[in-house]
Design an enzyme around this catalytic site. Sequence first.
Site, PDB file in Angstrom:
ATOM      1  N   ASP A   1      -4.499 -10.078 -15.882  1.00 37.73           N
ATOM      2  CA  ASP A   1      -5.571 -11.070 -15.882  1.00 37.73           C
ATOM      3  C   ASP A   1      -6.578 -10.697 -16.975  1.00 37.73           C
ATOM      4  OD1 ASP A   1      -6.756 -13.396 -14.561  1.00 37.73           O
ATOM      5  OD2 ASP A   1      -5.839 -12.610 -12.739  1.00 37.73           O
TER       6      ASP A   1
ATOM      7  N   ASP B   1       0.854  -1.193   0.000  1.00 43.44           N
ATOM      8  CA  ASP B   1       0.000   0.000   0.000  1.00 43.44           C
ATOM      9  C   ASP B   1       0.888   1.240   0.000  1.00 43.44           C
ATOM     10  OD1 ASP B   1      -1.861   1.980   0.448  1.00 43.44           O
ATOM     11  OD2 ASP B   1      -2.298   1.381   2.521  1.00 43.44           O
TER      12      ASP B   1
ATOM     13  N   ASP C   1      -8.716 -16.067 -17.271  1.00 46.75           N
ATOM     14  CA  ASP C   1      -9.530 -16.543 -16.156  1.00 46.75           C
ATOM     15  C   ASP C   1     -10.720 -17.381 -16.621  1.00 46.75           C
ATOM     16  OD1 ASP C   1     -10.364 -16.252 -13.223  1.00 46.75           O
ATOM     17  OD2 ASP C   1     -12.129 -15.441 -14.250  1.00 46.75           O
TER      18      ASP C   1
ATOM     19  N   ASP D   1      -6.464 -18.372  -5.358  1.00 44.02           N
ATOM     20  CA  ASP D   1      -7.632 -19.213  -5.100  1.00 44.02           C
ATOM     21  C   ASP D   1      -7.299 -20.430  -4.241  1.00 44.02           C
ATOM     22  OD1 ASP D   1      -9.506 -17.692  -6.484  1.00 44.02           O
ATOM     23  OD2 ASP D   1      -9.141 -18.722  -8.381  1.00 44.02           O
TER      24      ASP D   1
ATOM     25  N   GLU E   1      -6.411 -20.594 -17.358  1.00 42.65           N
ATOM     26  CA  GLU E   1      -7.009 -21.272 -16.215  1.00 42.65           C
ATOM     27  C   GLU E   1      -8.087 -22.169 -16.804  1.00 42.65           C
ATOM     28  OE1 GLU E   1      -9.107 -20.380 -11.904  1.00 42.65           O
ATOM     29  OE2 GLU E   1      -9.741 -19.233 -13.640  1.00 42.65           O
TER      30      GLU E   1
ATOM     31  N   ASP F   1      -3.994   3.788   2.397  1.00 42.20           N
ATOM     32  CA  ASP F   1      -5.453   3.728   2.534  1.00 42.20           C
ATOM     33  C   ASP F   1      -5.904   2.319   2.918  1.00 42.20           C
ATOM     34  OD1 ASP F   1      -4.991   2.355   0.196  1.00 42.20           O
ATOM     35  OD2 ASP F   1      -6.366   3.538  -1.051  1.00 42.20           O
TER      36      ASP F   1
ATOM     37  N   ASP G   1      -1.731  -1.242  -4.157  1.00 40.48           N
ATOM     38  CA  ASP G   1      -1.988  -0.493  -5.379  1.00 40.48           C
ATOM     39  C   ASP G   1      -0.855  -0.669  -6.386  1.00 40.48           C
ATOM     40  OD1 ASP G   1       0.053   1.367  -4.324  1.00 40.48           O
ATOM     41  OD2 ASP G   1      -1.565   2.028  -2.992  1.00 40.48           O
TER      42      ASP G   1
ATOM     43  N   ASN H   1      -0.072   4.446  -0.613  1.00 40.27           N
ATOM     44  CA  ASN H   1      -0.696   5.708  -0.203  1.00 40.27           C
ATOM     45  C   ASN H   1      -1.445   5.593   1.127  1.00 40.27           C
ATOM     46  OD1 ASN H   1      -2.797   4.135  -1.060  1.00 40.27           O
ATOM     47  ND2 ASN H   1      -3.726   5.668  -2.415  1.00 40.27           N
TER      48      ASN H   1
END
Length: 564
Positions: free
Chosen positions: A98, A21, A200, A331, A257, A25, A29, A23
Site C-alpha cells: 500500500d 498470527d 491509497d 473498507d 484508489e 500475540d 504478521d 508468534n
Amino acid sequence: MEKKWWQKEVIYQIYPKSFYDSNNDGIGDIRGITEKLDYLQSLGITMVWICPIYQSPMADNGYDISDYYQLNPEFGDMKDLDELIARAKEKGIKIVLDLVINHTSDEHPWFQDLLKNPKTSKYREYYILKSGNNGEPPTNWRSVFGGSVWEPLKNTDEYYFHSFDSKQPDLNWENREVREELYKMVNYWLDKGIAGFRVDAITFIKKDQSYENLPADGVDGLVKCTKKARNQPGIEKFLHELKDETFSKYNCVTIGEAPGVPYEQYGDYIGDNGYFSMIFDFRYADLDVASGSEWFKRVDWNVLDLKKLIFTSQKEIQKAGWGANFLENHDQNRSISKYIKEEENRNFYSATMLGAMFFYLRGTPFIYQGQEIGMTNFERKSIEEFDDISSIDQYYRSMDEGYTAEEALHFINLRSRDNSRTPFHWNAKEYGGFSEVKPWLGMNENYDTINVEQQEQDPNSILNFYKKIIQVRQASECLIYGEIEPILEEHSTIIAYKRKLNNEEVVCYFNFSAEGQKVELDHSNYDVLLNNYNEEKETILDKECLLKPYQALILKKKGESYHE
C-alpha cells in the site's frame, strides 16, 4: 489493445493484522503471510496486495504512517519482509504494498518537529496550515471520519488540515520539497523488489486553494470535504509528476484508489498515458448507501440497479483502459451479506455465483481474504465492540441526525469496516486457527462452520470452486483480454454478459434469484466451462436453458479452442 503483464494477474488482498498470527500475540504478521504462501499458491493467486505494514501508531490500522522506511514491529522487521518477497517469488507470487501519500501520522518526525517549533519548523510547508476565523476553524468542511477537517495547532492561532482522522494530517502537495521526499521513498520500495503499489486515497492530494465555506449538508453545520478536497482541478500535474518520477521508471503495477473521478476523466487515469495501471470503481460497491461515507443514508436497491452500475462501469472502463474488479476489501462489508439480501439464501450457490460473476468481468480480479471461503458480516451488540474509527463516527453521527441508538447500531453493523477485518478462519479450533491467544479484534463466531481446513477437504466447497473460477480464467485468453458485451440488460434477476476475442466467444449467466429462470441461448451447441451445480464438463445441445437458483453458468461455443 497492447497486452500488459498485470492484466493476467489474480490479486489477493491481505489485511495483515487479521490474516495469520505466527508468534501468538493476537496480531497477524509478515511471517504469518510467509507461512501461508502454499495456501495462496494452491488457490491460484499470482500477486498479493498487503495493507500497510509501515511503522505506525495504528490510529487507522496502519494508514497513519510515522516512518515510511521502517516496518511496524507488531508485523515484523525488514528481514521478515525480504524473506516474504523472496519466498513468494519462488512460488510465482508477486508482492504489492500500500502507498499512503496523502497524509502521514501526527507522530511522523516531520509533524512532531512542527509541533515543537510551530513558527520556525522547516516542515511548516510540509503540511496545510491556516489561521482561524475569530476563533473558528478556517472552513466548515467535514472530514471523512467526521468532525472538522481542521485541528488546532497547539500554542498558535493556526489549524492543520486532515481529510481523515485528526491523527492523519494531510501533506501539502503544493510544496515541491515534500513531493520529492515522497518520490524518493516510492523508489526505495520499488528498488527493494516489490511489484508495485495500491495507491491509497490519491484523489485527495489536491485541495481547492480558495478554502471557501460551502452550504452545510448535516445537522453539525459542516459539509463533506470531498466537494473541495477530492479530485480537484490541477491534480493532473501532481499525478503526472508522481508517475514520471517513480512508476514509469519501473515495470511495475499501480492500482489507484480513486473515488470521485467522473467517467469522462477515466482516460486520464488509466488510458495509454494514464497515471495508473488500473483503478477501482466504487459505484456498485456503494449502491446501498446514498454516499459512500454516510452509512445511515440507506438506499433500497434491486438486481437491476446492481447490473446497471456494473455494466456502466465496465463500458466506461473499457473505453478508457483497464479496471480492477472486486467484491470486497478492507473498507467494505462482506459481499455475501451485502448482495444476497435474504440470510437463508447465503449459501454455497449464492457465494460461488457472486464470485464467478465479478471474476469474469473485464479487468484484473481481486479477492479479499476470507471471500474465497464465504466469510460473512459479524453483528456486534454494542458500540464498544467496534475498532473501526469510521464506524464509531457513523454511529454518533446517525444519532445526531435523529436516529435511535438501536438504528445507529444497525446501520454500522451493515456497513462497518470491521466486518471484513475480523481474523481469518483457518480451522474450527478456538480463535479459528488465526492465533492461540485472543485476537486483537472480536472473531466472527461462525468460524467453526466456515473455515479453510473444512473446505479444503470438501470437493464441493466454496474454496474449491474459487480454485476452479481462477483456473478457468487463467486458461482462457478470451476471459482475460476479451471485450465485454452485456446481454439481458433489462432482466430483473439475471446478470449476463459475453466476452469476445477474435472469433472466440464465452457467455456468462448468473441467476440472482432463489427461483429458476429460463434463458434463450444464441446457439444450440455449447461446452460448459463452469457450472456451480455440476462438477463435470458437459455440453448443452439446446437453445433454451433453465438456470437454477443462484446458478453460475459459463458457456463456450462448441469446437472453439480452449486450453486446460
